[in-house]
Design a protein around this motif. Sequence first.
Motif, PDB file in Angstrom:
ATOM      1  N   GLN A 171       0.733  -1.226  -0.083  1.00 36.72           N
ATOM      2  CA  GLN A 171       0.076   0.021  -0.021  1.00 36.72           C
ATOM      3  C   GLN A 171       0.890   1.386   0.137  1.00 36.72           C
ATOM      4  OE1 GLN A 171      -3.301   0.357  -0.302  1.00 36.72           O
ATOM      5  NE2 GLN A 171      -4.059  -1.743  -0.089  1.00 36.72           N
ATOM      6  N   ASN A 172       1.975   1.221   0.674  1.00 32.57           N
ATOM      7  CA  ASN A 172       2.832   2.292   0.702  1.00 32.57           C
ATOM      8  C   ASN A 172       3.471   2.696  -0.407  1.00 32.57           C
ATOM      9  OD1 ASN A 172       5.253   3.997   2.772  1.00 32.57           O
ATOM     10  ND2 ASN A 172       3.219   4.836   2.678  1.00 32.57           N
ATOM     11  N   ALA A 173       3.964   1.550  -1.198  1.00 37.21           N
ATOM     12  CA  ALA A 173       4.901   1.711  -2.558  1.00 37.21           C
ATOM     13  C   ALA A 173       3.793   2.327  -3.424  1.00 37.21           C
ATOM     14  CB  ALA A 173       5.058   0.375  -2.891  1.00 37.21           C
ATOM     15  N   ARG A 174       2.487   1.734  -3.549  1.00 38.24           N
ATOM     16  CA  ARG A 174       1.424   2.199  -4.469  1.00 38.24           C
ATOM     17  C   ARG A 174       1.081   3.730  -4.284  1.00 38.24           C
ATOM     18  NH1 ARG A 174      -2.851  -2.431  -4.332  1.00 38.24           N
ATOM     19  NH2 ARG A 174      -2.164  -3.559  -6.147  1.00 38.24           N
ATOM     20  N   SER A 175       0.996   4.221  -2.974  1.00 34.95           N
ATOM     21  CA  SER A 175       0.769   5.470  -2.743  1.00 34.95           C
ATOM     22  C   SER A 175       1.645   6.493  -3.025  1.00 34.95           C
ATOM     23  CB  SER A 175       0.369   5.705  -1.093  1.00 34.95           C
ATOM     24  OG  SER A 175      -0.514   4.946  -0.581  1.00 34.95           O
ATOM     25  N   ILE A 176       3.087   5.971  -2.812  1.00 37.40           N
ATOM     26  CA  ILE A 176       4.193   6.575  -3.240  1.00 37.40           C
ATOM     27  C   ILE A 176       4.210   6.846  -4.892  1.00 37.40           C
ATOM     28  CG2 ILE A 176       6.690   6.675  -3.577  1.00 37.40           C
ATOM     29  CD1 ILE A 176       6.559   5.457  -0.589  1.00 37.40           C
ATOM     30  N   CYS A 177       3.809   6.087  -5.663  1.00 36.61           N
ATOM     31  CA  CYS A 177       4.084   5.966  -6.971  1.00 36.61           C
ATOM     32  C   CYS A 177       2.842   7.043  -7.595  1.00 36.61           C
ATOM     33  CB  CYS A 177       3.691   4.621  -7.621  1.00 36.61           C
ATOM     34  SG  CYS A 177       4.906   3.482  -7.441  1.00 36.61           S
ATOM     35  N   HIS A 220      12.004  18.542 -10.298  1.00 36.92           N
ATOM     36  CA  HIS A 220      10.640  18.664  -9.027  1.00 36.92           C
ATOM     37  C   HIS A 220      11.365  18.302  -7.810  1.00 36.92           C
ATOM     38  CE1 HIS A 220       7.490  19.026 -11.965  1.00 36.92           C
ATOM     39  NE2 HIS A 220       7.851  18.000 -12.705  1.00 36.92           N
ATOM     40  N   PHE A 221      11.103  19.076  -6.821  1.00 37.45           N
ATOM     41  CA  PHE A 221      11.740  18.780  -5.594  1.00 37.45           C
ATOM     42  C   PHE A 221      10.439  18.337  -4.441  1.00 37.45           C
ATOM     43  CE2 PHE A 221      14.079  21.323  -1.753  1.00 37.45           C
ATOM     44  CZ  PHE A 221      14.202  19.903  -1.189  1.00 37.45           C
ATOM     45  N   TYR A 222      10.775  17.300  -4.224  1.00 39.46           N
ATOM     46  CA  TYR A 222       9.765  16.834  -3.243  1.00 39.46           C
ATOM     47  C   TYR A 222      10.225  16.728  -1.762  1.00 39.46           C
ATOM     48  CZ  TYR A 222       6.888  15.260  -7.088  1.00 39.46           C
ATOM     49  OH  TYR A 222       6.118  15.079  -8.423  1.00 39.46           O
ATOM     50  N   VAL A 223       9.502  17.392  -0.772  1.00 40.66           N
ATOM     51  CA  VAL A 223      10.039  17.474   0.476  1.00 40.66           C
ATOM     52  C   VAL A 223       8.693  16.570   1.096  1.00 40.66           C
ATOM     53  CG1 VAL A 223       9.851  18.877   2.749  1.00 40.66           C
ATOM     54  CG2 VAL A 223      10.807  19.558   0.630  1.00 40.66           C
ATOM     55  N   MET A 224       9.024  15.631   1.726  1.00 45.18           N
ATOM     56  CA  MET A 224       8.268  14.746   2.276  1.00 45.18           C
ATOM     57  C   MET A 224       8.399  14.258   3.865  1.00 45.18           C
ATOM     58  SD  MET A 224       8.948  12.024  -0.843  1.00 45.18           S
ATOM     59  CE  MET A 224      10.352  11.175  -0.132  1.00 45.18           C
ATOM     60  N   TYR A 225       7.443  13.756   4.238  1.00 39.58           N
ATOM     61  CA  TYR A 225       7.253  13.371   5.954  1.00 39.58           C
ATOM     62  C   TYR A 225       6.973  11.946   5.978  1.00 39.58           C
ATOM     63  CZ  TYR A 225       5.647  13.409  10.676  1.00 39.58           C
ATOM     64  OH  TYR A 225       5.357  13.133  12.132  1.00 39.58           O
ATOM     65  N   GLY A 226       7.598  11.489   6.993  1.00 38.71           N
ATOM     66  CA  GLY A 226       6.959   9.907   7.295  1.00 38.71           C
ATOM     67  C   GLY A 226       7.670   9.462   8.628  1.00 38.71           C
ATOM     68  N   THR A 234       5.439   2.511   7.682  1.00 39.20           N
ATOM     69  CA  THR A 234       6.219   1.714   6.688  1.00 39.20           C
ATOM     70  C   THR A 234       7.337   2.754   5.921  1.00 39.20           C
ATOM     71  OG1 THR A 234       4.430   0.536   6.124  1.00 39.20           O
ATOM     72  CG2 THR A 234       6.081   0.239   4.367  1.00 39.20           C
ATOM     73  N   ALA A 235       6.955   3.795   5.614  1.00 36.19           N
ATOM     74  CA  ALA A 235       7.782   5.162   5.428  1.00 36.19           C
ATOM     75  C   ALA A 235       7.247   6.344   5.349  1.00 36.19           C
ATOM     76  CB  ALA A 235       8.549   4.604   3.967  1.00 36.19           C
ATOM     77  N   ARG A 236       6.252   6.448   4.323  1.00 40.09           N
ATOM     78  CA  ARG A 236       5.555   7.769   3.885  1.00 40.09           C
ATOM     79  C   ARG A 236       4.493   8.047   4.359  1.00 40.09           C
ATOM     80  NH1 ARG A 236       8.746   9.724   4.041  1.00 40.09           N
ATOM     81  NH2 ARG A 236      10.154   8.651   2.895  1.00 40.09           N
ATOM     82  N   ILE A 237       4.046   9.361   4.764  1.00 38.42           N
ATOM     83  CA  ILE A 237       2.839   9.923   5.348  1.00 38.42           C
ATOM     84  C   ILE A 237       2.537  11.131   4.579  1.00 38.42           C
ATOM     85  CG2 ILE A 237       2.007  11.223   7.358  1.00 38.42           C
ATOM     86  CD1 ILE A 237       3.487   9.140   9.102  1.00 38.42           C
ATOM     87  N   SER A 238       3.227  11.945   4.335  1.00 40.65           N
ATOM     88  CA  SER A 238       2.963  13.066   3.457  1.00 40.65           C
ATOM     89  C   SER A 238       3.873  13.650   2.592  1.00 40.65           C
ATOM     90  CB  SER A 238       2.403  14.180   4.745  1.00 40.65           C
ATOM     91  OG  SER A 238       3.433  14.662   5.291  1.00 40.65           O
ATOM     92  N   TYR A 239       3.641  14.808   1.692  1.00 42.29           N
ATOM     93  CA  TYR A 239       4.357  15.342   1.031  1.00 42.29           C
ATOM     94  C   TYR A 239       3.908  16.720   0.514  1.00 42.29           C
ATOM     95  CZ  TYR A 239       1.205  14.350  -2.888  1.00 42.29           C
ATOM     96  OH  TYR A 239       0.016  14.618  -3.515  1.00 42.29           O
ATOM     97  N   VAL A 240       4.811  17.486  -0.079  1.00 41.22           N
ATOM     98  CA  VAL A 240       4.408  18.847  -0.509  1.00 41.22           C
ATOM     99  C   VAL A 240       4.496  18.773  -1.933  1.00 41.22           C
ATOM    100  CG1 VAL A 240       4.794  21.150  -0.353  1.00 41.22           C
ATOM    101  CG2 VAL A 240       5.413  19.867   1.617  1.00 41.22           C
ATOM    102  N   PRO A 241       3.243  19.058  -2.812  1.00 38.71           N
ATOM    103  CA  PRO A 241       3.618  19.053  -4.235  1.00 38.71           C
ATOM    104  C   PRO A 241       4.475  19.958  -4.465  1.00 38.71           C
ATOM    105  CG  PRO A 241       1.114  18.876  -3.486  1.00 38.71           C
ATOM    106  CD  PRO A 241       2.225  19.488  -2.051  1.00 38.71           C
ATOM    107  N   ASN A 257      -4.745   7.500   0.159  1.00 39.51           N
ATOM    108  CA  ASN A 257      -5.439   6.588   1.198  1.00 39.51           C
ATOM    109  C   ASN A 257      -5.081   6.692   2.593  1.00 39.51           C
ATOM    110  OD1 ASN A 257      -6.621   5.330  -1.005  1.00 39.51           O
ATOM    111  ND2 ASN A 257      -4.957   4.004  -1.255  1.00 39.51           N
ATOM    112  N   GLY A 258      -4.328   7.870   2.775  1.00 39.31           N
ATOM    113  CA  GLY A 258      -3.830   8.089   4.323  1.00 39.31           C
ATOM    114  C   GLY A 258      -4.646   9.344   4.710  1.00 39.31           C
ATOM    115  N   ARG A 259      -4.927   9.552   5.990  1.00 42.34           N
ATOM    116  CA  ARG A 259      -5.361  10.728   6.624  1.00 42.34           C
ATOM    117  C   ARG A 259      -4.555  11.398   7.833  1.00 42.34           C
ATOM    118  NH1 ARG A 259     -11.878   9.569   7.463  1.00 42.34           N
ATOM    119  NH2 ARG A 259     -11.740  11.534   8.296  1.00 42.34           N
ATOM    120  N   LEU A 260      -4.659  12.481   7.799  1.00 45.81           N
ATOM    121  CA  LEU A 260      -3.999  13.122   9.036  1.00 45.81           C
ATOM    122  C   LEU A 260      -5.182  13.762   9.823  1.00 45.81           C
ATOM    123  CD1 LEU A 260      -0.718  14.708   7.455  1.00 45.81           C
ATOM    124  CD2 LEU A 260      -0.615  12.837   9.164  1.00 45.81           C
ATOM    125  N   SER A 261      -4.812  13.972  11.317  1.00 43.69           N
ATOM    126  CA  SER A 261      -5.682  14.782  11.933  1.00 43.69           C
ATOM    127  C   SER A 261      -4.971  15.053  13.078  1.00 43.69           C
ATOM    128  CB  SER A 261      -6.964  13.873  12.479  1.00 43.69           C
ATOM    129  OG  SER A 261      -6.494  12.650  13.142  1.00 43.69           O
TER     130      SER A 261
END
Lengths: 79, 460
Positions: free
Chosen positions: B155-161, B272-278, B283-290, B307-311
């Motif tokens: 799931q995490n690999a798919r979300s990253i893709c 493209h410069f992707y700043v990400m958080y996880g 697994t690894a990834r939670i969020s990213y900045v477009p 498929n992820g949600r932050l609160s």
Amino acid sequence: MEQKNIELLIEAFSNALEIPKSSVDDNLKYQGIPQWDSITHMILISEIENTFQIEIDSDEVLELNSFSKSKEILGKYNL
Amino acid sequence: MESLLEQMKKNVHSIFLDATTGKTYHLQELLLSIPKLDGKKLVFLYLGNDIRSTSIYLSFLDTDHATVLLSESLDTSLKENLESEYRPTIIFDCKRDHIDGFESKTVPSDAFQTSIFIGDHTPTTVHSNCKVLLSTSGTTGSPKFVKLSEENLLQNARSICNYLPIIKDDVTPLNLPLYYSYGLSVLHSNAINGGTIVCGLPDILQKEFWNQMESFGFTSIAGVPYIYEMLRRIGFLKKEHPQLRYITQAGGNLSQNIKKEFNTYCLEHHIHFYVMYGQTEATARISYVPPHLLEDKITSIGIPIENGRLSLDKETGELLYKGPNVFGGYSEKRMDLNKWEHIEFLRTGDLAERDEDGFYYIKGRLKRFVKIFGNRVNLDEIERYLKSSLNIALVACVGIEDKFILISHCEGHIKDEQIKSGLFDKFKIHQTSIKIQQIEEMPLTNNGKINYKKITEDFK
């Protein structure tokens, strides 16, 4: 390099890599010992810069990959 | 459910390149025939960044076994401690010729020969969901592992893709370790959607890496904050990198000025410069900045992945994450491997805020840890260690902006060197990441606890 500066350089290596001064010799190479990795390399660069009050050129950060090479590079700064 | 490896097998464009020899392999050629053993076994893989490590990892992904991914450069004593706690049935470790109680078995393949160690002791029972276990603390040999399932990985690999522009023409360097969740995610996401994956690279501080970047034409680079600091120092921003399409940054907060410099460079060069958080726990990834919004949201950790949600926790402001990539709990000892917790909300330990566009910002930490060189260091653990090993009554550790750890104590007879060498031996923390101050009196709160806030403020 002047002997006095070589002493200072050995001290900079010893401090940055956390190894005894006696281990700092011409056989010492980047990744040749576990203590000299990418993190301590950057620490070493700033340690050398602070010791000699110089600014090491960005290309030389990669070239400085052994103790003997560091003496050669510092030679360019007339040390 | 389809497995991660089946997804990888479907990618007809995937090629693995060994940078040390220039040879290329298809996934199928890298899959070794692992000796058949009855039931699900615990496997320890001590990995490097060579093609053989990638091959052995992917081969075990093709089995039902649970694999713990560890660094091959761990001290032998740390490896032995972990093995006596967890008692794996299979071990892969190129650094040892012999392991007591294990028999070495050659694993044949078309590509290259390798061998694994198989033990005949009573196997450790592992929960059916456990697929990959990762450490959160890097190379200290801590027995605390994060338990991840096949579903978590897929799931995490798919979300990253879904958000990274991974395409079949890519040439992706594996420049982060596979036992590190971020590095592993680069392998997974590129193996299912990308093109050429390059193994066996020297690190970025060797000229050879840059020669290979040019000759192979790397299309992306992944880095934690200190890698970005190195890139800047070695003149990356003064040069042209015509093949580079995107770069990613995760593993902690990159200083805002460096982030801005990279963003300006990337905008000018159409990268493209992707700043990400996880977190490893996700697994690894939670969020990213477009990337096109990064200029406006330069201090943000972005928006949740697909498929992820932050609160936010209403009372504390703690950032909570929910998604199919949330782990099944920690393992600190052998018995924990047989358990799998259903964790609906991952408590990140970070305090955050949300803006009107739905972007999140980290404002502080609930848990007492610092990130030094991309590795998590638990400050309470360090305090406990210093108290017991040096017999200090009151010692306070605080993190100063993820740059260094400030250690305050009131003992006149203790030398700074004792503390520094102790922390280096036990936690591999470099002395330049430690500042020590001896104070007359430990600041305490009204209820008698150490006042960390005051210590931090006084220092500044």
